[in-house]
Design an enzyme around this catalytic site. Structure first.
Site, PDB file in Angstrom:
ATOM      1  N   ASP A  21      81.619  24.744 -18.798  1.00  0.00           N
ATOM      2  CA  ASP A  21      82.829  25.531 -18.570  1.00  0.00           C
ATOM      3  C   ASP A  21      82.710  26.838 -19.344  1.00  0.00           C
ATOM      4  O   ASP A  21      81.948  26.929 -20.314  1.00  0.00           O
ATOM      5  CB  ASP A  21      84.074  24.762 -19.032  1.00  0.00           C
ATOM      6  CG  ASP A  21      85.361  25.513 -18.689  1.00  0.00           C
ATOM      7  OD1 ASP A  21      85.641  25.662 -17.488  1.00  0.00           O
ATOM      8  OD2 ASP A  21      86.069  25.950 -19.605  1.00  0.00           O
ATOM      9  N   SER A  22      83.484  27.815 -18.925  1.00  0.00           N
ATOM     10  CA  SER A  22      83.470  29.090 -19.630  1.00  0.00           C
ATOM     11  C   SER A  22      84.078  28.967 -21.023  1.00  0.00           C
ATOM     12  O   SER A  22      83.873  29.831 -21.870  1.00  0.00           O
ATOM     13  CB  SER A  22      84.248  30.143 -18.832  1.00  0.00           C
ATOM     14  OG  SER A  22      85.589  29.730 -18.647  1.00  0.00           O
TER      15      SER A  22
ATOM     16  N   CYS B 139      84.309  24.311 -14.038  1.00  0.00           N
ATOM     17  CA  CYS B 139      84.987  25.600 -14.169  1.00  0.00           C
ATOM     18  C   CYS B 139      85.223  26.117 -12.756  1.00  0.00           C
ATOM     19  O   CYS B 139      84.272  26.252 -11.977  1.00  0.00           O
ATOM     20  CB  CYS B 139      84.094  26.571 -14.953  1.00  0.00           C
ATOM     21  SG  CYS B 139      84.689  28.276 -15.004  1.00  0.00           S
TER      22      CYS B 139
ATOM     23  N   GLU C  59      94.741  29.181 -24.570  1.00  0.00           N
ATOM     24  CA  GLU C  59      93.657  29.450 -25.511  1.00  0.00           C
ATOM     25  C   GLU C  59      94.185  29.818 -26.906  1.00  0.00           C
ATOM     26  O   GLU C  59      93.562  29.496 -27.914  1.00  0.00           O
ATOM     27  CB  GLU C  59      92.775  30.582 -24.980  1.00  0.00           C
ATOM     28  CG  GLU C  59      92.035  30.252 -23.697  1.00  0.00           C
ATOM     29  CD  GLU C  59      90.618  29.772 -23.928  1.00  0.00           C
ATOM     30  OE1 GLU C  59      89.998  30.209 -24.899  1.00  0.00           O
ATOM     31  OE2 GLU C  59      90.152  28.948 -23.134  1.00  0.00           O
TER      32      GLU C  59
ATOM     33  N   CYS D 117      92.866  25.491 -12.067  1.00  0.00           N
ATOM     34  CA  CYS D 117      92.253  25.979 -13.302  1.00  0.00           C
ATOM     35  C   CYS D 117      92.361  24.852 -14.308  1.00  0.00           C
ATOM     36  O   CYS D 117      93.437  24.241 -14.443  1.00  0.00           O
ATOM     37  CB  CYS D 117      92.959  27.232 -13.817  1.00  0.00           C
ATOM     38  SG  CYS D 117      92.366  27.768 -15.448  1.00  0.00           S
TER      39      CYS D 117
ATOM     40  N   HIS E 241      92.594  24.766 -17.402  1.00  0.00           N
ATOM     41  CA  HIS E 241      93.515  24.968 -18.525  1.00  0.00           C
ATOM     42  C   HIS E 241      94.938  24.523 -18.181  1.00  0.00           C
ATOM     43  O   HIS E 241      95.715  24.155 -19.058  1.00  0.00           O
ATOM     44  CB  HIS E 241      93.569  26.443 -18.932  1.00  0.00           C
ATOM     45  CG  HIS E 241      92.393  26.931 -19.697  1.00  0.00           C
ATOM     46  ND1 HIS E 241      91.134  27.031 -19.156  1.00  0.00           N
ATOM     47  CD2 HIS E 241      92.278  27.362 -20.985  1.00  0.00           C
ATOM     48  CE1 HIS E 241      90.301  27.515 -20.064  1.00  0.00           C
ATOM     49  NE2 HIS E 241      90.967  27.721 -21.178  1.00  0.00           N
TER      50      HIS E 241
END
Length: 277
Positions: free
Chosen positions: A11-12, A74, A159, A193, A195
């Site tokens: 993943d990024s 991702c 984040e 996504c 997240h």
């Protein structure tokens, strides 16, 4: 004795840990390596060319660690880089290795959740711009209307640890309102996504109880299980010691502290540097 050949999960940054968590829960017997390219995150706003270059560097790193199979956990990397890597790079690197993404397995089943065939897709700007979900979902469900909405503020909220705040509620409501103004009859929302599941509390607060909210982790885990069943030649290569190692391209301590939020269990990570392809 078989050399260790783990499944690579990329993943990024941190989001792919929500996918890894479900994969490990369903398939605990295999060895895994997770890599987050945190030093260069986020990928969502970067060009197709940059995402492809970064993702290819990561894939090559996984292969160097002995991984015969890599999962791009991702959405942006899956949308912008996967096809090129599969078609152009794998034949040159090693045609017996495989790289899988998460857009297609999600698209194969998401239409089954909707009753009125109207699905909202919440994603990063890069994933929305790629049109990957719209194209893939309509391959499997031609009668489904797909309405996409980019949510550029959501990843930074997560984040920076602001996902539980009232400020997060404001921005979640903002994008949900815009999505439902475009198509009020949406009955299924896909969190495209990795997240976004951390914002689930606010998402559910700001929509009606009749709208289903679908995360990807369980879908991707089931798809991987099915893939390994259908490809015993690959399954037999993967080592089975139940181990799990974490790596980041950024500072180790910061990654470990933040990543615990996504994975739900404490662990230690090691730092690596990715080389140019």
């Amino acid at each position: 004795m078989q050399a260790k050949q783990p499944i690579g999960v990329f993943d990024s940054g941190y989001g792919g840990l929500t996918i890894l968590k479900d994969i490990k829960k369903l398939l605990p017997q295999y060895d895994y390596i997770y890599l987050g390219d945190n030093a260069r995150a986020p990928y969502g706003t970067r060009s197709f060319e940059t995402v492809y270059e970064y993702t290819l560097q990561a894939v090559k790193w996984f292969f160097e660690q002995g991984c015969p199979l890599v999962v791009l956990a991702c959405n942006t990397a899956s949308a912008k880089a996967l096809r090129t890597i599969q078609q152009n790079d794998l034949p040159k690197i090693d045609n017996k290795k495989r790289v899988l993404g998460i857009v297609r397995p999600t698209s194969e089943v998401i239409g089954n959740f909707s009753t009125n065939k109207k699905i909202g897709v919440l994603a990063t700007s890069g994933t929305v711009k790629s049109e990957s979900y719209k194209i893939e979902i309509n391959k499997f469900f031609p009668d489904v209307e797909v309405v996409q909405k980019a949510c550029p503020i959501w990843v930074p909220l997560v984040e920076y640890g602001e996902y539980a705040t009232e400020g997060a509620d404001f921005f979640v409501k903002k994008y949900l309102d815009e999505l439902l103004q475009t198509e009020p009859d949406i009955d299924t929302i896909l969190l495209a996504c990795t997240h976004y599941p951390l914002l689930l509390k606010w998402i559910e607060k700001n929509i009606s109880s009749g709208i289903k909210v679908i995360s990807q982790g369980g879908i991707v885990a089931e798809s991987l299980k099915d893939y390994l069943y259908r490809h015993p030649e690959m399954e037999s290569k993967i080592s089975k010691n139940g181990t799990l190692d974490f790596y980041t391209t950024d500072e180790e301590e910061g990654f470990t502290k933040q990543a615990n939020i996504f994975y739900g269990k404490p662990f230690k990570a090691k730092q690596v540097h990715l080389s140019e392809p």
